[in-house]
Write an enzyme that holds these catalytic residues in place. Structure first.
Site, PDB file in Angstrom:
ATOM      1  N   ALA A  72      50.049  49.548  32.250  1.00 50.25           N
ATOM      2  CA  ALA A  72      50.963  49.683  31.120  1.00 50.25           C
ATOM      3  C   ALA A  72      50.769  51.012  30.403  1.00 50.25           C
ATOM      4  O   ALA A  72      49.658  51.557  30.346  1.00 50.25           O
ATOM      5  CB  ALA A  72      50.745  48.537  30.138  1.00 50.25           C
ATOM      6  N   GLY A 117      48.447  46.633  35.273  1.00 47.76           N
ATOM      7  CA  GLY A 117      49.781  46.431  35.823  1.00 47.76           C
ATOM      8  C   GLY A 117      50.022  47.181  37.115  1.00 47.76           C
ATOM      9  O   GLY A 117      50.851  46.766  37.932  1.00 47.76           O
ATOM     10  N   GLU A 120      48.714  44.941  39.655  1.00 48.13           N
ATOM     11  CA  GLU A 120      49.621  43.789  39.744  1.00 48.13           C
ATOM     12  C   GLU A 120      50.878  44.108  40.558  1.00 48.13           C
ATOM     13  O   GLU A 120      51.389  43.242  41.270  1.00 48.13           O
ATOM     14  CB  GLU A 120      49.977  43.312  38.339  1.00 48.13           C
ATOM     15  CG  GLU A 120      48.811  42.615  37.646  1.00 48.13           C
ATOM     16  CD  GLU A 120      49.096  42.267  36.208  1.00 48.13           C
ATOM     17  OE1 GLU A 120      48.978  41.089  35.859  1.00 48.13           O
ATOM     18  OE2 GLU A 120      49.431  43.192  35.421  1.00 48.13           O
ATOM     19  N   GLU A 140      42.498  44.184  31.635  1.00 43.58           N
ATOM     20  CA  GLU A 140      43.253  43.886  30.415  1.00 43.58           C
ATOM     21  C   GLU A 140      42.429  43.286  29.287  1.00 43.58           C
ATOM     22  O   GLU A 140      42.667  43.571  28.107  1.00 43.58           O
ATOM     23  CB  GLU A 140      44.439  42.957  30.747  1.00 43.58           C
ATOM     24  CG  GLU A 140      45.603  43.644  31.424  1.00 43.58           C
ATOM     25  CD  GLU A 140      45.481  43.727  32.930  1.00 43.58           C
ATOM     26  OE1 GLU A 140      46.472  44.066  33.592  1.00 43.58           O
ATOM     27  OE2 GLU A 140      44.378  43.451  33.460  1.00 43.58           O
TER      28      GLU A 140
END
Length: 266
Positions: A72, A117, A120, A140
């Site tokens: 992110a 992310g 991910e 995270e």
């Protein structure tokens, strides 16, 4: 080869001859950090690719030399109010689910940092090819949130609940060799060869029946987490979509005639 840009930060290359598409993360100044705009573009590219019946395999790559994607965009997030973050949530989810729900096989080509992310996005793919520079992880909890792009669900499906818990709770980064040993990535290749090897794998996959590939992916994905009996029903339904297809007829004919199949794709 044709190219199509989705916003400023996402590029799609289509290799028509091989039926392979490359979804390129192209925000090098931010090491491909996922901003709102970039997330929206990834989702839009996935929608277009999912609707393209000529595409049989998608490869997810990066233009940055030292990173696949660092997750992110925390600089953008730092300026957000709670209301801003809430509004952004469906946009960012759309990027991760867009990759996850592509109906064709997907291969991630990972080098350098694939964190949060970024990892991910790779986990949303069916196969992860990484070179020896890769560093992966879901950090995270170290910044006060949890993996929100599918990490808490996809990682345990890869490596088991206990292993996923250790990695998520510790927020630690895992280098390439250990990542391969733990099953966080599937293939480990020499430095700088992740994209080349991922595209080569995609080419081998794309030589097979497009009807069969889509049905096999559907059976694999829908069967996860079901008991065996229910999973076999999912498999049977997917098998029936192939058994009476033009691809099945062509595949059998080509085998008996000792020639390469010319898939009708239906």
């Amino acid at each position: 080869m044709s190219e199509e840009r989705f916003g400023e930060f996402v590029l799609v290359r289509r290799y028509e001859q091989g039926h392979v598409a490359e979804l390129v993360l192209d925000r090098p100044k931010a090491m491909n950090a996922v901003s709102t705009e970039m997330a929206r573009s990834v989702a839009g590219a996935c929608t277009a690719l999912g609707e393209d019946r000529d595409v049989r395999v998608v490869v997810l790559t990066s233009t940055h030399e030292r990173a696949f994607c660092v997750g992110a965009d925390l600089k953008e997030r730092n300026s957000f109010s709670d209301a801003d973050l809430l509004r952004q949530r469906p946009v960012t989810r759309g990027a991760y689910t867009g990759v996850l729900e592509l109906p064709v096989p997907t291969v991630a080509a990972v080098h350098g940092f694939a964190l949060g992310g970024g990892f991910e996005l790779a986990l949303a793919c069916d196969v992860i090819v990484a070179d020896r520079t890769a560093v992966v992880g879901l950090p995270e909890v170290s910044v006060g949130v949890i993996p929100g792009g599918g990490g808490t669900q996809l990682l345990p499906r890869r490596v088991g609940a206990a292993r996923a818990a250790e990695l998520i709770f510790s927020a630690r980064r895992v280098e390439a060799v250990e990542a391969r040993e733990l099953g966080l990535v599937d293939q480990l290749v020499e430095d700088g060869r992740d994209r080349e090897e991922a595209l080569a794998l995609a080419g081998r996959i794309a030589a097979n029946s497009p009807v069969g590939l889509r049905a096999a992916k559907r059976a694999l994905r829908l069967g996860q987490g079901l008991d065996l009996r229910a999973g076999l029903e999912v498999e049977d339904a997917a098998w029936r979509t192939t058994a009476f297809s033009g691809d099945r007829a062509e595949g059998v004919a080509a085998f008996n005639e000792r020639r390469a199949p010319q898939w009708p794709g239906e």
